[in-house]
Design a protein around this motif. Sequence first.
Motif, PDB file in Angstrom:
ATOM      1  N   LEU A  86       0.831  -1.201   0.000  1.00 37.23           N
ATOM      2  CA  LEU A  86       0.000   0.000   0.000  1.00 37.23           C
ATOM      3  C   LEU A  86       0.868   1.254   0.000  1.00 37.23           C
ATOM      4  O   LEU A  86       0.592   2.229  -0.713  1.00 37.23           O
ATOM      5  N   GLY A  87       1.933   1.217   0.802  1.00 35.08           N
ATOM      6  CA  GLY A  87       2.839   2.365   0.832  1.00 35.08           C
ATOM      7  C   GLY A  87       3.550   2.571  -0.486  1.00 35.08           C
ATOM      8  O   GLY A  87       3.747   3.709  -0.934  1.00 35.08           O
ATOM      9  N   LEU A  88       3.909   1.467  -1.147  1.00 33.17           N
ATOM     10  CA  LEU A  88       4.580   1.561  -2.447  1.00 33.17           C
ATOM     11  C   LEU A  88       3.647   2.163  -3.495  1.00 33.17           C
ATOM     12  O   LEU A  88       4.068   3.000  -4.303  1.00 33.17           O
ATOM     13  N   THR A  89       2.383   1.761  -3.459  1.00 37.90           N
ATOM     14  CA  THR A  89       1.411   2.289  -4.416  1.00 37.90           C
ATOM     15  C   THR A  89       1.233   3.789  -4.260  1.00 37.90           C
ATOM     16  O   THR A  89       0.985   4.498  -5.243  1.00 37.90           O
ATOM     17  N   CYS A  90       1.354   4.279  -3.024  1.00 35.69           N
ATOM     18  CA  CYS A  90       1.212   5.723  -2.777  1.00 35.69           C
ATOM     19  C   CYS A  90       2.512   6.479  -3.027  1.00 35.69           C
ATOM     20  O   CYS A  90       2.490   7.616  -3.519  1.00 35.69           O
ATOM     21  N   ALA A  91       3.649   5.861  -2.693  1.00 39.99           N
ATOM     22  CA  ALA A  91       4.923   6.585  -2.751  1.00 39.99           C
ATOM     23  C   ALA A  91       5.442   6.737  -4.183  1.00 39.99           C
ATOM     24  O   ALA A  91       6.014   7.780  -4.535  1.00 39.99           O
ATOM     25  N   LEU A  92       5.249   5.726  -5.014  1.00 37.39           N
ATOM     26  CA  LEU A  92       5.821   5.776  -6.361  1.00 37.39           C
ATOM     27  C   LEU A  92       5.288   6.943  -7.202  1.00 37.39           C
ATOM     28  O   LEU A  92       6.077   7.631  -7.864  1.00 37.39           O
ATOM     29  N   PRO A  93       3.966   7.222  -7.207  1.00 37.06           N
ATOM     30  CA  PRO A  93       3.513   8.402  -7.959  1.00 37.06           C
ATOM     31  C   PRO A  93       4.080   9.704  -7.411  1.00 37.06           C
ATOM     32  O   PRO A  93       4.347  10.639  -8.183  1.00 37.06           O
ATOM     33  N   LEU A  94       4.276   9.775  -6.103  1.00 37.16           N
ATOM     34  CA  LEU A  94       4.830  10.987  -5.504  1.00 37.16           C
ATOM     35  C   LEU A  94       6.284  11.187  -5.938  1.00 37.16           C
ATOM     36  O   LEU A  94       6.721  12.323  -6.183  1.00 37.16           O
ATOM     37  N   ILE A  95       7.030  10.096  -6.029  1.00 37.93           N
ATOM     38  CA  ILE A  95       8.407  10.190  -6.522  1.00 37.93           C
ATOM     39  C   ILE A  95       8.418  10.673  -7.969  1.00 37.93           C
ATOM     40  O   ILE A  95       9.214  11.548  -8.346  1.00 37.93           O
ATOM     41  N   ALA A  96       7.524  10.119  -8.784  1.00 36.04           N
ATOM     42  CA  ALA A  96       7.434  10.548 -10.179  1.00 36.04           C
ATOM     43  C   ALA A  96       7.087  12.030 -10.274  1.00 36.04           C
ATOM     44  O   ALA A  96       7.660  12.774 -11.087  1.00 36.04           O
ATOM     45  N   LEU A  97       6.156  12.491  -9.431  1.00 38.21           N
ATOM     46  CA  LEU A  97       5.783  13.905  -9.434  1.00 38.21           C
ATOM     47  C   LEU A  97       6.973  14.793  -9.082  1.00 38.21           C
ATOM     48  O   LEU A  97       7.176  15.851  -9.701  1.00 38.21           O
ATOM     49  N   GLY A  98       7.759  14.357  -8.106  1.00 42.74           N
ATOM     50  CA  GLY A  98       8.936  15.139  -7.726  1.00 42.74           C
ATOM     51  C   GLY A  98       9.949  15.229  -8.859  1.00 42.74           C
ATOM     52  O   GLY A  98      10.537  16.300  -9.087  1.00 42.74           O
ATOM     53  N   LEU A  99      10.154  14.139  -9.576  1.00 42.83           N
ATOM     54  CA  LEU A  99      11.110  14.139 -10.690  1.00 42.83           C
ATOM     55  C   LEU A  99      10.614  15.009 -11.845  1.00 42.83           C
ATOM     56  O   LEU A  99      11.396  15.749 -12.461  1.00 42.83           O
ATOM     57  N   TRP A 100       9.315  14.929 -12.162  1.00 44.31           N
ATOM     58  CA  TRP A 100       8.777  15.785 -13.223  1.00 44.31           C
ATOM     59  C   TRP A 100       8.815  17.255 -12.826  1.00 44.31           C
ATOM     60  O   TRP A 100       9.072  18.120 -13.666  1.00 44.31           O
ATOM     61  N   PHE A 101       8.570  17.540 -11.557  1.00 47.04           N
ATOM     62  CA  PHE A 101       8.623  18.921 -11.083  1.00 47.04           C
ATOM     63  C   PHE A 101      10.031  19.487 -11.218  1.00 47.04           C
ATOM     64  O   PHE A 101      10.217  20.648 -11.595  1.00 47.04           O
ATOM     65  N   ALA A 102      11.033  18.645 -10.934  1.00 44.00           N
ATOM     66  CA  ALA A 102      12.420  19.086 -11.085  1.00 44.00           C
ATOM     67  C   ALA A 102      12.734  19.412 -12.546  1.00 44.00           C
ATOM     68  O   ALA A 102      13.454  20.384 -12.830  1.00 44.00           O
ATOM     69  N   VAL A 103      12.180  18.644 -13.479  1.00 44.83           N
ATOM     70  CA  VAL A 103      12.383  18.922 -14.903  1.00 44.83           C
ATOM     71  C   VAL A 103      11.736  20.252 -15.281  1.00 44.83           C
ATOM     72  O   VAL A 103      12.314  21.069 -16.016  1.00 44.83           O
TER      73      VAL A 103
END
Length: 320
Positions: free
Chosen positions: A265-282
Amino acid sequence: MPFPLPAIPPTEVLLLSLGLGLGLLLFLAACCGPFLAVVSEWLALSKGSSFYKKAARQLSVMSLSTGSFVFALFAAALAFMLRWQPELLAPPYFYPLLIVAGMACLAELFLLLHVAAWNPGKGAGLFHSWLGLKAWGCASLALFLGVSFARRILHTPPSPADGVPLVEQLLQFFAIPLHSLLIPLMAECLALSCASAGALATLWLLLFRQRQDYGRDYYSFALPYCAKWAMAGTLTALPLGALTYVRAMDIMLPELSHLPSQPLLGLTCALPLIALGLWFAVCKSATPLRHKIGLVTAALCLAAAVTAQVYMLNKMLPSP
């Protein structure tokens, strides 16, 4: 007391979840790509920037390539299914199956015409935009009808009634109750289509830069532009995914289902947040081309998150 590690799922279940997750993302990217291309064309017209026009062109070609691949997989899966379940060619399945396949063919046809009718020397035309929107609409309808068809296979289909018009029988066949889990799940898929199209577009730009090098200024615009679409879709999909999970909790059967583990459950929530952080950095970077690893990682995180959700729902609802 040491923290117990979660049991590793069976390999075949992981592979099935991975295949469904990746196939879903590719299909959703092909669905939404024409819509993003049409929006980009009109932005080019309103803002007077050729960068939007070039991005629209690449989005269209990406959608066609992805859609053709998914369409070939769909045709192969359909042929395999009909070989082992020939009863699908008889009522009440035949006409609904024909409609689903027809919508998929129309989506591919309109997408092909959308790319073939491209004129780089002109602005956005109504007919060209109409082709793109038709491709988007037919693909989205094929997804909805395909999910409805799969639901009927898992449940008892309505029996053909004598004297009832065919149209009414089809409406009854494809009807989905408002309380069904498929309603929030379909809404999440619409948001994910935007996220997957944007994420795949960033990879497409990097992959074909050597063949279509429009200059550093263009890629400094296009990579953040596509990343913003991925961010918008992911941010919209997150609450819809939570709603899907809550709805699944309400209808799951304790004797047939299993609650997902906390790490899953934590992985399902954390992975999109990591992706959002990487796209925001771009989006905030003055040199987006230096974020190649981040863009690839963000797309992988999105794919892994969808795979984890597919596996989680499979555990909660073995017979949705």
